[in-house]
Design a protein around this motif. Structure first.
Motif, PDB file in Angstrom:
ATOM      1  N   GLU A  82      51.834   4.683 154.355  1.00 33.35           N
ATOM      2  CA  GLU A  82      51.034   5.597 153.822  1.00 33.35           C
ATOM      3  C   GLU A  82      50.473   5.155 152.537  1.00 33.35           C
ATOM      4  OE1 GLU A  82      50.973  10.240 151.701  1.00 33.35           O
ATOM      5  OE2 GLU A  82      52.082   9.691 153.764  1.00 33.35           O
ATOM      6  N   GLY A  83      51.351   4.466 151.792  1.00 32.36           N
ATOM      7  CA  GLY A  83      50.641   3.471 150.381  1.00 32.36           C
ATOM      8  C   GLY A  83      50.099   4.509 149.414  1.00 32.36           C
ATOM      9  N   PRO A  84      49.314   4.852 148.679  1.00 33.65           N
ATOM     10  CA  PRO A  84      48.689   3.820 148.646  1.00 33.65           C
ATOM     11  C   PRO A  84      49.110   1.682 148.558  1.00 33.65           C
ATOM     12  CG  PRO A  84      47.678   4.798 146.816  1.00 33.65           C
ATOM     13  CD  PRO A  84      48.859   5.337 147.732  1.00 33.65           C
ATOM     14  N   PHE A  85      48.246   0.480 148.935  1.00 31.06           N
ATOM     15  CA  PHE A  85      48.287  -0.411 148.222  1.00 31.06           C
ATOM     16  C   PHE A  85      47.854  -1.447 147.787  1.00 31.06           C
ATOM     17  CE2 PHE A  85      52.073   1.180 151.299  1.00 31.06           C
ATOM     18  CZ  PHE A  85      53.171   0.692 150.908  1.00 31.06           C
ATOM     19  N   THR A  86      47.613  -2.043 146.682  1.00 37.04           N
ATOM     20  CA  THR A  86      46.913  -3.505 146.207  1.00 37.04           C
ATOM     21  C   THR A  86      47.137  -4.381 146.518  1.00 37.04           C
ATOM     22  OG1 THR A  86      45.729  -1.679 144.936  1.00 37.04           O
ATOM     23  CG2 THR A  86      45.510  -4.488 144.320  1.00 37.04           C
ATOM     24  N   VAL A  87      46.912  -5.447 147.659  1.00 37.37           N
ATOM     25  CA  VAL A  87      47.582  -6.412 147.410  1.00 37.37           C
ATOM     26  C   VAL A  87      46.760  -7.349 148.272  1.00 37.37           C
ATOM     27  CG1 VAL A  87      48.032  -8.127 150.121  1.00 37.37           C
ATOM     28  CG2 VAL A  87      48.927  -5.235 150.721  1.00 37.37           C
ATOM     29  N   PHE A  88      46.828  -8.195 146.912  1.00 35.77           N
ATOM     30  CA  PHE A  88      46.261  -9.458 146.904  1.00 35.77           C
ATOM     31  C   PHE A  88      47.446 -10.735 147.594  1.00 35.77           C
ATOM     32  CE2 PHE A  88      47.018  -7.351 142.467  1.00 35.77           C
ATOM     33  CZ  PHE A  88      45.416  -7.121 141.990  1.00 35.77           C
ATOM     34  N   ALA A  89      46.341 -11.159 148.520  1.00 39.72           N
ATOM     35  CA  ALA A  89      46.422 -11.213 149.633  1.00 39.72           C
ATOM     36  C   ALA A  89      46.149 -13.444 149.776  1.00 39.72           C
ATOM     37  CB  ALA A  89      45.883 -11.700 151.254  1.00 39.72           C
ATOM     38  N   VAL A  92      43.734  -0.709 143.713  1.00 38.64           N
ATOM     39  CA  VAL A  92      43.151  -0.706 142.700  1.00 38.64           C
ATOM     40  C   VAL A  92      41.746  -1.584 143.102  1.00 38.64           C
ATOM     41  CG1 VAL A  92      43.365  -2.098 140.309  1.00 38.64           C
ATOM     42  CG2 VAL A  92      44.937  -1.020 141.265  1.00 38.64           C
ATOM     43  N   MET A  93      40.795  -0.997 143.199  1.00 36.25           N
ATOM     44  CA  MET A  93      39.238  -1.764 143.149  1.00 36.25           C
ATOM     45  C   MET A  93      38.442  -2.400 142.644  1.00 36.25           C
ATOM     46  SD  MET A  93      39.274  -0.671 146.269  1.00 36.25           S
ATOM     47  CE  MET A  93      36.802  -0.629 146.454  1.00 36.25           C
ATOM     48  N   SER A  94      37.711  -3.737 142.717  1.00 34.13           N
ATOM     49  CA  SER A  94      37.973  -4.674 141.716  1.00 34.13           C
ATOM     50  C   SER A  94      37.188  -3.891 140.235  1.00 34.13           C
ATOM     51  CB  SER A  94      36.726  -5.996 141.972  1.00 34.13           C
ATOM     52  OG  SER A  94      36.054  -5.165 142.310  1.00 34.13           O
ATOM     53  N   GLY A  95      36.380  -2.679 140.387  1.00 32.44           N
ATOM     54  CA  GLY A  95      35.445  -2.289 139.455  1.00 32.44           C
ATOM     55  C   GLY A  95      36.701  -1.403 138.710  1.00 32.44           C
ATOM     56  N   ASP A  96      37.710  -1.208 138.970  1.00 29.54           N
ATOM     57  CA  ASP A  96      39.208  -0.667 138.840  1.00 29.54           C
ATOM     58  C   ASP A  96      39.938  -1.775 137.763  1.00 29.54           C
ATOM     59  OD1 ASP A  96      38.211   1.931 139.146  1.00 29.54           O
ATOM     60  OD2 ASP A  96      39.688   1.109 140.810  1.00 29.54           O
ATOM     61  N   VAL A 156      39.006 -14.350 145.290  1.00 27.88           N
ATOM     62  CA  VAL A 156      37.941 -14.952 146.222  1.00 27.88           C
ATOM     63  C   VAL A 156      36.564 -14.392 146.222  1.00 27.88           C
ATOM     64  CG1 VAL A 156      38.524 -17.274 146.603  1.00 27.88           C
ATOM     65  CG2 VAL A 156      39.083 -16.184 148.228  1.00 27.88           C
ATOM     66  N   THR A 157      37.551 -12.842 147.599  1.00 26.03           N
ATOM     67  CA  THR A 157      36.704 -12.098 147.834  1.00 26.03           C
ATOM     68  C   THR A 157      37.706 -10.450 147.856  1.00 26.03           C
ATOM     69  OG1 THR A 157      36.401 -12.685 149.900  1.00 26.03           O
ATOM     70  CG2 THR A 157      36.283 -10.749 149.909  1.00 26.03           C
ATOM     71  N   ALA A 158      36.590  -9.690 147.321  1.00 26.12           N
ATOM     72  CA  ALA A 158      37.459  -8.782 146.668  1.00 26.12           C
ATOM     73  C   ALA A 158      37.002  -6.697 147.104  1.00 26.12           C
ATOM     74  CB  ALA A 158      36.722  -8.061 144.970  1.00 26.12           C
ATOM     75  N   ASP A 159      37.587  -6.027 147.372  1.00 26.87           N
ATOM     76  CA  ASP A 159      37.620  -4.715 147.762  1.00 26.87           C
ATOM     77  C   ASP A 159      37.619  -4.409 149.743  1.00 26.87           C
ATOM     78  OD1 ASP A 159      37.949  -3.827 145.421  1.00 26.87           O
ATOM     79  OD2 ASP A 159      35.427  -4.055 144.866  1.00 26.87           O
ATOM     80  N   ILE A 160      38.646  -5.163 150.337  1.00 27.37           N
ATOM     81  CA  ILE A 160      38.645  -5.229 151.715  1.00 27.37           C
ATOM     82  C   ILE A 160      39.080  -3.727 151.674  1.00 27.37           C
ATOM     83  CG2 ILE A 160      39.556  -5.891 153.364  1.00 27.37           C
ATOM     84  CD1 ILE A 160      38.176  -8.507 152.359  1.00 27.37           C
ATOM     85  N   GLU A 161      38.349  -2.051 151.487  1.00 27.83           N
ATOM     86  CA  GLU A 161      39.194  -1.316 152.210  1.00 27.83           C
ATOM     87  C   GLU A 161      39.489  -1.369 153.688  1.00 27.83           C
ATOM     88  OE1 GLU A 161      37.793   2.230 150.076  1.00 27.83           O
ATOM     89  OE2 GLU A 161      35.347   0.738 150.214  1.00 27.83           O
TER      90      GLU A 161
END
Length: 165
Positions: free
Chosen positions: A61-68, A106-110, A141-146
Motif C-alpha cells: 500500500e505504501g506510500p513510498f518514495t523510491v530513488f531508483a 515526496v514529490m519533487s516540489g516537496d 535525472v527524472t522526477a515525479d513518476i507517479e
C-alpha cells in the motif's frame, strides 16, 4: 552483466507484471514494481528487488518514495552488483535497496534543501537542491513518476549506506 539480464528475464517470466491489472483497477496507475518492470533502464533494479525478496513490499500500500538507480548507475558499481545478487549477500542487497526508499510520497516540489529524511534502511539521505535535485551524490535525472503506491525519482548513481560495502 549476463547474470543481471538473466535475473531480469526470470523476473519477467515469473509474471511480476501480472499485478498491473489489480493496481490499475484501483487507481488507474501501476504500482512501483510494475512501473519499474515496464520502464526501460530498470532491468538491474527489478532483478535486485526480486533477489532481495522486496517485490511484495514495494507492491504494498505504501506510500513510498523510491530513488531508483538506472541500469547504467548499477553498471558503474562494476562487479559489486553481481556480488550483491548472490544469495549469501542478500542482507547487504536489502540494505542497499531499502536505502533508496523513503516512507511517504515526496514529490519533487516537496523536497527541501539540506533535508535529511530517514530511509527504510534506517540511515538518512541528504537532499541538496543547490545545483539541481541531488540525493547524497546522485543526481535526480527524472522526477515525479507517479505510481498507485508512491512516486519514483530516477537517479544516476546507486546510493550505498555507510559500512555496507
Amino acid at each position: 552483466m549476463t547474470l543481471i539480464k538473466t535475473l531480469a528475464a526470470a523476473v519477467l517470466a515469473m509474471g511480476l507484471a501480472g499485478g498491473a491489472a489489480t493496481a490499475a483497477s484501483h487507481s488507474g496507475a501501476k504500482d512501483i514494481v510494475d512501473t519499474a518492470v515496464e520502464t526501460d533502464g530498470f532491468d538491474t533494479l527489478v532483478a535486485a528487488v526480486q533477489a532481495a525478496g522486496l517485490v511484495e513490499t514495494l507492491k504494498g500500500e505504501g506510500p513510498f518514495t523510491v530513488f531508483a538507480p538506472t541500469d547504467d548507475a548499477f553498471a558503474a558499481l562494476g562487479t559489486t552488483v553481481e556480488d550483491l545478487l548472490k544469495p549469501e549477500n542478500k542482507d547487504k542487497l536489502v540494505a542497499v535497496l531499502t536505502y533508496h526508499v523513503v516512507p511517504g510520497k515526496v514529490m519533487s516540489g516537496d523536497l527541501v534543501d539540506d533535508a535529511t529524511p530517514a530511509t527504510v534502511q534506517g540511515s538518512n539521505v541528504t537532499i541538496d537542491l543547490d545545483n539541481g535535485a541531488m540525493v547524497n551524490d546522485a543526481k535526480v535525472v527524472t522526477a515525479d513518476i507517479e505510481t498507485s503506491n508512491g512516486v519514483i525519482h530516477v537517479i544516476d548513481k546507486v546510493l550505498v549506506p555507510e559500512g555496507v560495502l
